[in-house]
Motif scaffolding. Sequence first.
Motif, short mmCIF file in Angstrom:
data_model
loop_
_atom_site.label_atom_id
_atom_site.label_comp_id
_atom_site.label_asym_id
_atom_site.label_seq_id
_atom_site.Cartn_x
_atom_site.Cartn_y
_atom_site.Cartn_z
N LYS A 156 0.84 -1.21 0.00
CA LYS A 156 0.00 0.00 0.00
C LYS A 156 0.87 1.25 0.00
N GLN A 157 1.96 1.22 0.74
CA GLN A 157 2.87 2.37 0.77
C GLN A 157 3.54 2.57 -0.58
N GLN B 73 2.30 1.79 -3.48
CA GLN B 73 1.28 2.33 -4.38
C GLN B 73 1.04 3.81 -4.11
N LEU B 74 1.00 4.19 -2.83
CA LEU B 74 0.80 5.58 -2.46
C LEU B 74 1.95 6.45 -2.99
N LEU B 75 3.17 5.99 -2.79
CA LEU B 75 4.33 6.75 -3.27
C LEU B 75 4.36 6.84 -4.79
N ARG C 33 1.72 6.78 -6.83
CA ARG C 33 0.69 7.75 -7.23
C ARG C 33 1.13 9.18 -6.95
N ALA C 34 1.77 9.40 -5.80
CA ALA C 34 2.26 10.74 -5.47
C ALA C 34 3.30 11.18 -6.48
#
Length: 70
Positions: A42-43, A45-47, A49-50
């Motif tokens: 999840k981290q 994926q978040l990074l 997308r950011a």
Amino acid sequence: MKDCKAATRLMSKQLDTPLTSRERLTLRFHLLLCGACRRCEKQFQLLHRAGEHFNQAPPRNDKNDPPGSS
């Protein structure tokens, strides 16, 4: 899957290129068993997308902007 280190390599790889069927299956099986790696994914994926969002922002030219124009 041998360990979490191999799983994180696959997580990182899948953000840039498609995984093979075997890699995908191996990673999914590991993620079923490992909560720490699920959080890590999840981290990632978040990074990712950011980073994509940051790349889409128009470039700023701070050198030529008058003071106080921000």
